[in-house]
Design a protein around this motif. Structure first.
Motif, PDB file in Angstrom:
ATOM      1  N   UNK A 255       0.841  -1.293  -0.018  1.00 55.87           N
ATOM      2  CA  UNK A 255       0.082   0.048  -0.075  1.00 55.87           C
ATOM      3  C   UNK A 255       0.903   1.547   0.130  1.00 55.87           C
ATOM      4  N   UNK A 256       0.874   2.076  -1.009  1.00 59.88           N
ATOM      5  CA  UNK A 256       1.538   3.258  -1.143  1.00 59.88           C
ATOM      6  C   UNK A 256       0.779   4.415  -1.120  1.00 59.88           C
ATOM      7  N   UNK A 257       1.425   5.492  -0.436  1.00 63.45           N
ATOM      8  CA  UNK A 257       0.542   6.797  -0.124  1.00 63.45           C
ATOM      9  C   UNK A 257       1.602   7.756  -0.390  1.00 63.45           C
ATOM     10  N   UNK A 258       1.168   8.665  -1.054  1.00 65.20           N
ATOM     11  CA  UNK A 258       2.017  10.116  -1.186  1.00 65.20           C
ATOM     12  C   UNK A 258       3.508   9.536  -1.790  1.00 65.20           C
ATOM     13  N   UNK A 259       3.498   8.560  -2.618  1.00 63.12           N
ATOM     14  CA  UNK A 259       4.967   8.082  -3.147  1.00 63.12           C
ATOM     15  C   UNK A 259       5.811   7.339  -2.164  1.00 63.12           C
ATOM     16  N   UNK A 260       5.460   6.878  -1.034  1.00 62.75           N
ATOM     17  CA  UNK A 260       5.934   5.904   0.002  1.00 62.75           C
ATOM     18  C   UNK A 260       5.111   4.899   0.392  1.00 62.75           C
ATOM     19  N   UNK A 261       5.691   3.616   0.659  1.00 62.68           N
ATOM     20  CA  UNK A 261       5.390   2.571   1.149  1.00 62.68           C
ATOM     21  C   UNK A 261       4.591   2.716   2.354  1.00 62.68           C
ATOM     22  N   UNK A 262       3.388   2.597   2.564  1.00 61.89           N
ATOM     23  CA  UNK A 262       2.702   2.869   3.866  1.00 61.89           C
ATOM     24  C   UNK A 262       2.808   1.403   4.681  1.00 61.89           C
ATOM     25  N   UNK A 263       2.539   0.478   3.849  1.00 59.57           N
ATOM     26  CA  UNK A 263       2.469  -0.760   4.763  1.00 59.57           C
ATOM     27  C   UNK A 263       2.630  -1.799   3.476  1.00 59.57           C
ATOM     28  N   UNK A 264       3.261  -3.044   3.975  1.00 59.78           N
ATOM     29  CA  UNK A 264       3.712  -4.204   3.115  1.00 59.78           C
ATOM     30  C   UNK A 264       3.334  -5.296   3.772  1.00 59.78           C
ATOM     31  N   UNK A 265       2.539  -6.300   3.344  1.00 61.60           N
ATOM     32  CA  UNK A 265       2.234  -7.489   3.985  1.00 61.60           C
ATOM     33  C   UNK A 265       2.056  -8.666   3.158  1.00 61.60           C
TER      34      UNK A 265
END
Length: 166
Positions: A16-26
């Motif tokens: 899950x990417x938000x504003x160009x950065x990875x917010x969470x990965x699972x």
């Protein structure tokens, strides 16, 4: 190879990417991928409890997540560790992109909640969406995001919401 390993579902990394950065990965189990819609099952990936006031996400919760390659949202069915349906958390996103064992989804800040009984439907994070500046930087994406939120809200309030997941 054991007999049980043949029964395992393939794994997929959800990013899950938000504003160009990875917010969470699972990592989740890929349930289906028909070329347009994907379904993934994963345990609550957050740390500890997240209490929104109207629902709590907590360790043991199981999410069945639906992503589309041609729609601007993702729908996450949330069940407790005992299997009780809590409701559906919907993220407004750009269409999902799968590349091999990875599914990338860009979160556009808008969300919708629909309780298990369908009586509580609420739009979330409209202030964050306004502050994101998407309307200025990518007006077409902003319009698509707002249209997706309107569509989901309409379906959640009286349309055939669960048909999206069948």
């Amino acid at each position: 190879m054991s007999a049980n390993s043949a029964d395992r579902l393939p794994l997929l990394d959800v990013v899950l990417v938000k504003a160009g950065r990875t917010k969470i990965r699972y990592t989740g189990e890929l349930l289906t991928d028909d070329g347009t819609r994907l379904a993934v099952r994963a345990a609550w990936a957050g740390s500890g409890v997240r209490d929104f006031g109207f629902v709590r996400f907590e360790p043991g919760d199981v999410f069945t997540e639906y992503y589309w390659r041609d729609r601007w949202y993702a729908i996450k069915e949330v069940r407790s560790a005992t299997g009780a349906l809590k409701g559906w958390y919907c993220d407004i996103t750009r269409p999902a992109v799968r590349s091999g064992p990875e599914l990338v989804v860009e979160d556009l800040d808008l969300d919708l909640w629909r309780s298990a009984d369908g009586l509580d439907v609420r739009r979330l994070d409209e202030d964050e969406f306004a502050e994101s500046g998407l309307a200025e930087t990518d007006p077409e994406a902003a319009r698509a995001a707002l249209a997706a939120l309107d569509e989901l809200e309409s379906l959640a309030r009286g349309g055939d919401f669960t048909a999206l997941l069948a």
